[in-house]
Design a protein around this motif. Sequence first.
Motif, PDB file in Angstrom:
ATOM      1  N   ALA A  32       0.817  -1.220   0.000  1.00 55.06           N
ATOM      2  CA  ALA A  32       0.000   0.000   0.000  1.00 55.06           C
ATOM      3  C   ALA A  32       0.849   1.268   0.000  1.00 55.06           C
ATOM      4  CB  ALA A  32      -0.941  -0.007   1.206  1.00 55.06           C
ATOM      5  N   LYS A  33       1.890   1.296   0.828  1.00 55.54           N
ATOM      6  CA  LYS A  33       2.733   2.492   0.889  1.00 55.54           C
ATOM      7  C   LYS A  33       3.438   2.726  -0.444  1.00 55.54           C
ATOM      8  CE  LYS A  33       6.403   4.809   3.486  1.00 55.54           C
ATOM      9  NZ  LYS A  33       7.053   5.282   2.251  1.00 55.54           N
ATOM     10  N   ALA A  34       3.944   1.659  -1.062  1.00 58.14           N
ATOM     11  CA  ALA A  34       4.620   1.795  -2.355  1.00 58.14           C
ATOM     12  C   ALA A  34       3.658   2.283  -3.420  1.00 58.14           C
ATOM     13  CB  ALA A  34       5.240   0.464  -2.758  1.00 58.14           C
ATOM     14  N   VAL A  35       2.411   1.811  -3.358  1.00 57.50           N
ATOM     15  CA  VAL A  35       1.391   2.274  -4.308  1.00 57.50           C
ATOM     16  C   VAL A  35       1.124   3.762  -4.095  1.00 57.50           C
ATOM     17  CG1 VAL A  35      -1.033   2.077  -4.992  1.00 57.50           C
ATOM     18  CG2 VAL A  35       0.334   0.008  -4.596  1.00 57.50           C
ATOM     19  N   ALA A  36       0.988   4.168  -2.822  1.00 55.40           N
ATOM     20  CA  ALA A  36       0.751   5.582  -2.520  1.00 55.40           C
ATOM     21  C   ALA A  36       1.887   6.449  -3.030  1.00 55.40           C
ATOM     22  CB  ALA A  36       0.567   5.768  -1.013  1.00 55.40           C
ATOM     23  N   ASP A  37       3.129   6.010  -2.818  1.00 56.32           N
ATOM     24  CA  ASP A  37       4.281   6.779  -3.307  1.00 56.32           C
ATOM     25  C   ASP A  37       4.268   6.876  -4.822  1.00 56.32           C
ATOM     26  OD1 ASP A  37       5.180   7.133  -0.738  1.00 56.32           O
ATOM     27  OD2 ASP A  37       6.579   5.432  -0.790  1.00 56.32           O
ATOM     28  N   ALA A  38       3.871   5.803  -5.506  1.00 61.34           N
ATOM     29  CA  ALA A  38       3.806   5.823  -6.973  1.00 61.34           C
ATOM     30  C   ALA A  38       2.721   6.765  -7.448  1.00 61.34           C
ATOM     31  CB  ALA A  38       3.562   4.407  -7.497  1.00 61.34           C
ATOM     32  N   LEU A  39       1.607   6.818  -6.740  1.00 63.18           N
ATOM     33  CA  LEU A  39       0.513   7.728  -7.113  1.00 63.18           C
ATOM     34  C   LEU A  39       0.958   9.189  -7.023  1.00 63.18           C
ATOM     35  CD1 LEU A  39      -2.472   5.969  -5.297  1.00 63.18           C
ATOM     36  CD2 LEU A  39      -2.210   6.226  -7.776  1.00 63.18           C
ATOM     37  N   LYS A  40       1.788   9.499  -6.045  1.00 59.39           N
ATOM     38  CA  LYS A  40       2.239  10.882  -5.855  1.00 59.39           C
ATOM     39  C   LYS A  40       3.121  11.369  -7.006  1.00 59.39           C
ATOM     40  CE  LYS A  40       2.104  10.664  -0.791  1.00 59.39           C
ATOM     41  NZ  LYS A  40       2.909  10.707   0.461  1.00 59.39           N
ATOM     42  N   LEU A  94      -0.153  -2.302 -11.452  1.00 58.43           N
ATOM     43  CA  LEU A  94      -1.340  -2.420 -10.606  1.00 58.43           C
ATOM     44  C   LEU A  94      -2.375  -1.377 -11.016  1.00 58.43           C
ATOM     45  CD1 LEU A  94       0.490  -2.754  -7.162  1.00 58.43           C
ATOM     46  CD2 LEU A  94      -0.432  -4.613  -8.563  1.00 58.43           C
ATOM     47  N   THR A  95      -3.629  -1.725 -10.804  1.00 56.43           N
ATOM     48  CA  THR A  95      -4.725  -0.811 -11.144  1.00 56.43           C
ATOM     49  C   THR A  95      -5.335  -0.275  -9.858  1.00 56.43           C
ATOM     50  OG1 THR A  95      -5.218  -2.050 -13.159  1.00 56.43           O
ATOM     51  CG2 THR A  95      -6.945  -0.570 -12.317  1.00 56.43           C
ATOM     52  N   VAL A  96      -5.484   1.060  -9.821  1.00 54.69           N
ATOM     53  CA  VAL A  96      -6.025   1.723  -8.638  1.00 54.69           C
ATOM     54  C   VAL A  96      -7.293   2.458  -9.037  1.00 54.69           C
ATOM     55  CG1 VAL A  96      -5.586   3.387  -6.792  1.00 54.69           C
ATOM     56  CG2 VAL A  96      -3.703   2.022  -7.732  1.00 54.69           C
ATOM     57  N   SER A  97      -8.356   2.281  -8.274  1.00 50.76           N
ATOM     58  CA  SER A  97      -9.615   2.976  -8.543  1.00 50.76           C
ATOM     59  C   SER A  97      -9.459   4.464  -8.266  1.00 50.76           C
ATOM     60  CB  SER A  97     -10.720   2.387  -7.668  1.00 50.76           C
ATOM     61  OG  SER A  97     -11.911   3.141  -7.814  1.00 50.76           O
ATOM     62  N   SER A  98     -10.141   5.270  -9.047  1.00 54.18           N
ATOM     63  CA  SER A  98     -10.002   6.729  -8.913  1.00 54.18           C
ATOM     64  C   SER A  98     -10.513   7.236  -7.571  1.00 54.18           C
ATOM     65  CB  SER A  98     -10.762   7.437 -10.053  1.00 54.18           C
ATOM     66  OG  SER A  98     -12.140   7.097 -10.009  1.00 54.18           O
ATOM     67  N   ASP A  99     -11.388   6.486  -6.913  1.00 47.49           N
ATOM     68  CA  ASP A  99     -11.892   6.959  -5.620  1.00 47.49           C
ATOM     69  C   ASP A  99     -10.925   6.688  -4.473  1.00 47.49           C
ATOM     70  OD1 ASP A  99     -12.116   4.250  -5.326  1.00 47.49           O
ATOM     71  OD2 ASP A  99     -14.276   4.225  -4.905  1.00 47.49           O
ATOM     72  N   ALA A 100      -9.746   6.080  -4.787  1.00 47.36           N
ATOM     73  CA  ALA A 100      -8.759   5.795  -3.744  1.00 47.36           C
ATOM     74  C   ALA A 100      -7.703   6.888  -3.640  1.00 47.36           C
ATOM     75  CB  ALA A 100      -8.087   4.448  -4.004  1.00 47.36           C
ATOM     76  N   VAL A 101      -7.885   7.959  -4.421  1.00 47.39           N
ATOM     77  CA  VAL A 101      -6.910   9.045  -4.381  1.00 47.39           C
ATOM     78  C   VAL A 101      -7.597  10.371  -4.711  1.00 47.39           C
ATOM     79  CG1 VAL A 101      -6.261   8.613  -6.793  1.00 47.39           C
ATOM     80  CG2 VAL A 101      -4.698   9.865  -5.296  1.00 47.39           C
ATOM     81  N   ASP A 102      -7.262  11.404  -3.966  1.00 44.37           N
ATOM     82  CA  ASP A 102      -7.730  12.766  -4.227  1.00 44.37           C
ATOM     83  C   ASP A 102      -6.552  13.613  -4.661  1.00 44.37           C
ATOM     84  OD1 ASP A 102     -10.389  12.236  -3.451  1.00 44.37           O
ATOM     85  OD2 ASP A 102      -9.817  12.453  -1.331  1.00 44.37           O
ATOM     86  N   PHE A 103      -6.847  14.640  -5.468  1.00 41.33           N
ATOM     87  CA  PHE A 103      -5.786  15.556  -5.893  1.00 41.33           C
ATOM     88  C   PHE A 103      -6.398  16.911  -6.182  1.00 41.33           C
ATOM     89  CE2 PHE A 103      -7.442  13.305  -9.545  1.00 41.33           C
ATOM     90  CZ  PHE A 103      -7.682  14.311 -10.482  1.00 41.33           C
ATOM     91  N   ALA A 104      -5.576  17.930  -6.011  1.00 35.72           N
ATOM     92  CA  ALA A 104      -6.064  19.290  -6.246  1.00 35.72           C
ATOM     93  C   ALA A 104      -4.888  20.251  -6.194  1.00 35.72           C
ATOM     94  CB  ALA A 104      -7.097  19.673  -5.184  1.00 35.72           C
TER      95      ALA A 104
END
Length: 607
Positions: free
Chosen positions: A374-382, A403-413
């Motif tokens: 999970a942490k590695a996925v979060a770092d990749a999303l950033k 890996l595929t991540v659903s759009s509702d698992a991350v917010d950005f702005a």
Amino acid sequence: MDTYEKVFELAKRRGFLWNSFELYGGSRGFYDYGPLGSTLKRRIEQTWREIYVIQEGFMEIECPTIGIEDVFIASGHVGGFSDPLCECMNCKEAFRADHLVQNVMEAAGTLSAEELTRVIKENDIRCPECGGEFGDAYEFNLMFKTTIGPGTGRQGYLRPETAQGMFVDFQRLSRFYRDKLPFGAVQIGKSYRNEIAPRQGVIRLREFTQAECEIFVDPRNKKHPNFERFADRELVLYSQKAQEKGEPFRMTVREAVEAGVIAHEVLGYNIALTNEFLTKVGINPAKLRFRQHLKDEMAHYAIDCWDAEIETDRFGWVEIVGIADRTDYDLKAHARVSKTELYVYIEYDEPKMVTRFVVKPNMGKLGPLFKGKAKAVADALKQLSEEELSKDEIKVTVDGEELTVSSDAVDFAEETVKVSGENVIPHVIEPSYGIDRIFYGIMEHAYDEENVAQKVAESGLKGSEEAENESEAGKGEGEAEGEEEARLVMHFSSAVAPVQVAVLPLLTRKELADPAKDIIVKLREKTLLVNYDDSGTIGRRYRRNDEIGTPYCVTVDYDTLKDGTVTIRDRDSMRQIRAPIQGIENALYELIYRGKTFESAGKPFNF
């Protein structure tokens, strides 16, 4: 016999250098440093420490000479640290393929193995040993492999340079220096490269000593606070443009930086500092230049790189130091492989309002889905852009797996926030010294053969028994009558001479030996390196000390017993003075370390 052979003959005979494993036939690329060579080498290293540790304030660290594979994957050595090898199909001798073709084409070092094979075949280049044909060239990795631990163990390598230890320790070093740029660390130690065909003495070794400094600087400010120290120092530069014309030129460091010949002040300062060190330890300034790497040899990550080169009798111009701006390549590479951010947080003078793109992974959703990843996925999303994050299904790669991540698992702005500082990945300025090459350069540049009669006349020597000894010293039994005598002398700098003072009783008698030994005690208390010699005539002892580069000889004679004075002889001029035993240790210390003139240290005796 050229100078190289003469230097090595002297080095072996007088205990500077010996072939390693000589009892068992030896092995190329390895040398032992004898008693005088080891002392000379240590004094070179100590002078280097005095400059970089004491004067510049860069603390020394010591790292293992064996490294785990991940370190060298990050540094690029596992994938790209190789030389093109070519083997003779007849005698099986191995050669550097680029060295084989360097006489038939320029920039041989930039050719691929396939291109080198073509050039060798087109020019019918044959084996220098037996005249046989060569097989195809291929890339040979120069690192020595080893395993760490029993059985198959963990893959490791003997380090090919000392630098990587300082990059791996970056976080610790940053904290040690309280996260204040610039800061630096130095390391002196052994490195290992499995050279294909080392045939140049200590210039190309399989085990060698490096002295490296890694200076971490703010990439936004490459001015040097002490730049004025060397700003008006004139150097011999061989820039990229100068190499097109084949003509080096002289220019001050200030002029070179202002003209853009040298990239910036920090690099210019360190090139001048290299010049300061090399001339201090005995490299001849007339045989020293700084050559800029050409565009096709400049590392892709380097802004600028210069080599300190010395002129040698056999090998021409030889690189002994490299000074490079390596940018942030090394820290980024280790951050990527170790998955650890390597940076320094730098505070602003005043907080700033900054608009930035912010990615906020939802760990509450990522955790159940990806567990330990999970942490590695979060770092990749950033690391993704707004466009990539706007898709219904977001793709990230973790440990080579998509890996595929659903759009509702991350917010950005985009948001505007007040920030007090920023994370900065420092750039690295690296002066890297080859101590063994510097050692040989000092030996060759110090080597001299002088005609004694001519030297006596030049120095104005006259009318004393000791002056006569100068002309009589060194005559062999089989020497022809009237033949002009040559004096072999090593003009070592006092900063590195392995023996600084020789104490010589005129005769091997107790009444002269006792005061001589008392003088030795005084000199050693002043930390001077002293040799006692009572074997043979005084003239022959002078010659022996000339050969090993002893700057000063102190002779105890029968006048010493009468008036408490001794003779001090200067190696280079062969002049002598009489000086009192009382305080002789201070007089010699000032001659060696304080630049006191020889004539002012006592009463002229033979000039």
